[in-house]
Design a protein around this motif. Structure first.
Motif, short mmCIF file in Angstrom:
data_model
loop_
_atom_site.label_atom_id
_atom_site.label_comp_id
_atom_site.label_asym_id
_atom_site.label_seq_id
_atom_site.Cartn_x
_atom_site.Cartn_y
_atom_site.Cartn_z
N TYR A 174 0.58 -1.30 0.04
CA TYR A 174 0.06 0.07 0.13
C TYR A 174 0.87 1.36 0.09
N GLY A 175 0.27 2.49 -0.07
CA GLY A 175 0.83 3.66 -0.05
C GLY A 175 1.15 4.38 -1.20
N ASP A 176 0.79 3.65 -2.46
CA ASP A 176 1.24 4.33 -3.75
C ASP A 176 0.77 3.23 -4.78
N PHE A 177 -0.11 4.04 -5.81
CA PHE A 177 -0.96 3.15 -6.74
C PHE A 177 -0.27 2.10 -7.43
N ILE A 178 0.95 2.66 -8.25
CA ILE A 178 1.68 1.94 -9.13
C ILE A 178 2.27 0.65 -8.57
N THR A 179 2.88 1.01 -7.21
CA THR A 179 3.64 -0.04 -6.25
C THR A 179 2.56 -1.01 -5.99
N TRP A 180 1.37 -0.68 -5.61
CA TRP A 180 -0.04 -1.77 -5.35
C TRP A 180 -0.11 -2.52 -6.54
N LEU A 181 -0.33 -1.77 -7.66
CA LEU A 181 -0.68 -2.50 -8.82
C LEU A 181 0.22 -3.67 -9.34
N ASN A 182 1.59 -3.14 -9.14
CA ASN A 182 2.54 -4.16 -9.45
C ASN A 182 2.47 -5.34 -8.53
N SER A 183 2.11 -5.07 -7.29
CA SER A 183 2.26 -6.16 -6.30
C SER A 183 0.97 -7.17 -6.70
N VAL A 184 -0.12 -6.60 -7.09
CA VAL A 184 -1.39 -7.29 -7.58
C VAL A 184 -1.11 -8.27 -8.63
N ILE A 185 -0.36 -7.92 -9.65
CA ILE A 185 0.08 -8.64 -10.93
C ILE A 185 0.98 -9.56 -10.41
N GLN A 186 1.80 -9.62 -9.43
CA GLN A 186 2.80 -10.30 -9.12
C GLN A 186 1.98 -11.51 -8.22
N SER B 205 -8.21 -6.52 -1.45
CA SER B 205 -7.02 -6.18 -2.14
C SER B 205 -6.46 -4.68 -1.77
N SER B 206 -7.40 -3.96 -1.38
CA SER B 206 -7.11 -2.56 -1.08
C SER B 206 -7.95 -1.81 0.27
N ARG C 135 -1.43 -11.92 -7.67
CA ARG C 135 -2.56 -12.22 -8.28
C ARG C 135 -3.04 -13.83 -8.00
N GLU C 136 -2.35 -14.71 -8.97
CA GLU C 136 -2.63 -15.92 -8.80
C GLU C 136 -2.82 -16.59 -7.71
#
Length: 404
Positions: free
Chosen positions: A73-85, A309-310, A87-88
């Motif tokens: 958390y704390g930054d949208f792009i950092t969070w999005l990258n962690s979601v992609i990594q 997730s958020s 997710r499965e």
């Protein structure tokens, strides 16, 4: 047929929002609201009791409910990258107990219905046999034209499979993930289905400043993100063009934190809805939606928890309490009423449900709970409800009491 009596009955009709020491008569639907309705004995709900429409959490991602400390958390792009990594792995970890715990958390906090965004279809088997109402949004995502047909066929298969389970508590909808993540060709195809079959829709819109810069100028953090992950060097659609695609649909735009005046006006023009997710926006540090501006544009807004997730919770009372405390420019007494409308009648409209208010012919979806003391200033009732309520004593869906 059942008749309940409470010290405070909140109807959320256009008028007569609060009735004191009133009764509600119902079976599957609301029959009458008022005083001395008929000879049926009333069940009194107790001292300082509140009876009101059950809550509606119109935007969730239960697929991510196994997340606790995995995502960043704390930054949208950092969070999005962690979601992609992750997710499965998170999807795999969310088993039957994970979904059951999520449903239990929602129903204990008075939620009778929720909108679920499903990107995989893995959640379907868990959501067709639970007691709450659900609008199941099959999500389309993918900006690479080379695989557009594959993605579309997968979407169609998931959509058709979910439609098999439609009943009075389960209906299907369609979600376009966002203007930056879906190719316009795919958008047109799925929106056409929604129009022909009169399905409700949802889409994430202007959640972050990164999205704002990318869609307007093809710059910012999203430029590097798309070049590295999807070999995409420029945005595929402009924001206003994206909004206009949803004309003649019932669509909720999620977040809208960075939507500008023209975009909000266009959402209003097409009679769109907005869903505000304050805790999610805070944890991803994306900013705060200007609710007064949204209201002034005559846009009905709802409040939702988003997914785990958020967020740390699926409790809507906690969510609207957070909104109440974050919106420091607005008077808390008047905002409180708007926030309770946001999770009842407004959310019902956005999902196309026949509930969210207590009036004849509406579904008998009701909750009851007690306040710690009598509210002497009735104008403060909405505020006191938000401050002092986390869970409910009773939940009725279609007139049937749900085991909490």
């Amino acid at each position: 047929m059942l008749k309940l009596k409470a010290d405070y009955v909140l109807t959320f009709k256009e008028k007569s929002d609060i009735l004191l020491n009133a009764e509600v008569l119902f079976d599957k639907k609301i029959i009458k609201v008022g005083y001395n309705l008929d000879e049926t004995p009333a069940v009194y709900l107790g001292k300082n009791s509140v009876l009101m429409p059950a809550l509606i959490n119109n935007h969730t991602h239960l697929e991510f409910s196994s997340n606790k400390t995995t995502l960043k958390y704390g930054d949208f792009i950092t969070w999005l990258n962690s979601v992609i990594q992750n997710r499965e792995n998170l999807f795999t970890k969310c088993n039957s107990k994970c979904y059951k715990d999520s449903i239990n958390e929602m129903k204990k906090s008075g939620i009778c219905a929720f909108g679920e965004i499903s990107s995989s279809g893995n959640d379907l088997k868990y959501l067709t046999k639970q007691p709450l109402k659900v609008v199941y949004f099959n999500e389309i995502i993918g900006s690479n034209p080379a695989v557009a047909d594959i993605l579309y066929q997968d979407f169609l298969a998931r959509l058709e499979n979910s439609k098999k389970y439609e009943n009075e508590k389960f209906k299907t909808g369609i979600s376009i993930h966002s203007p930056y993540s879906v190719h316009p060709v795919l958008m047109d195809k799925v929106i056409d289905i929604a129009k022909k079959e009169e399905m409700v829709m949802q889409t994430h819109f202007m959640e972050s400043n990164a999205e704002r810069l990318w869609l307007d100028q093809g710059k910012g953090e999203f430029k590097l993100f798309f070049e590295q992950n999807f070999k995409l060097s420029h945005p595929l659609i402009k924001p206003i063009e994206f909004i206009q695609k949803f004309k003649d649909t019932k669509t909720t735009f999620i977040h809208c934190v960075h939507a500008n005046e023209k975009e909000l006006e266009e959402i209003s023009n097409i009679k769109g809805f907005i869903s505000h997710c304050p805790i999610s926006n805070r944890l991803l540090n994306t900013g705060l939606l200007n609710l007064e501006n949204v209201k002034n544009k005559l846009i009905d807004y709802s409040v939702a928890t988003d997914g785990k997730s958020s967020n740390y919770s699926l409790n809507l009372f906690k969510e609207i309490r957070a909104a109440l405390l974050m919106q420091v420019e607005l008077h808390p007494k008047y905002l409180a009423k708007d926030l309770l409308k946001a999770v009842t009648i407004n959310a019902a409209k956005s999902l196309g449900l026949n509930n969210g208010s207590i009036e004849p012919t509406k579904d008998a979806d009701l909750i009851s709970f007690k306040l710690p003391e009598k509210v002497n200033d009735i104008d403060n009732l909405f505020l006191q409800i938000i401050l002092h309520t986390n869970e409910v004593d009773y939940l009725y869906i279609n007139g049937e009491e749900i085991n909490l």
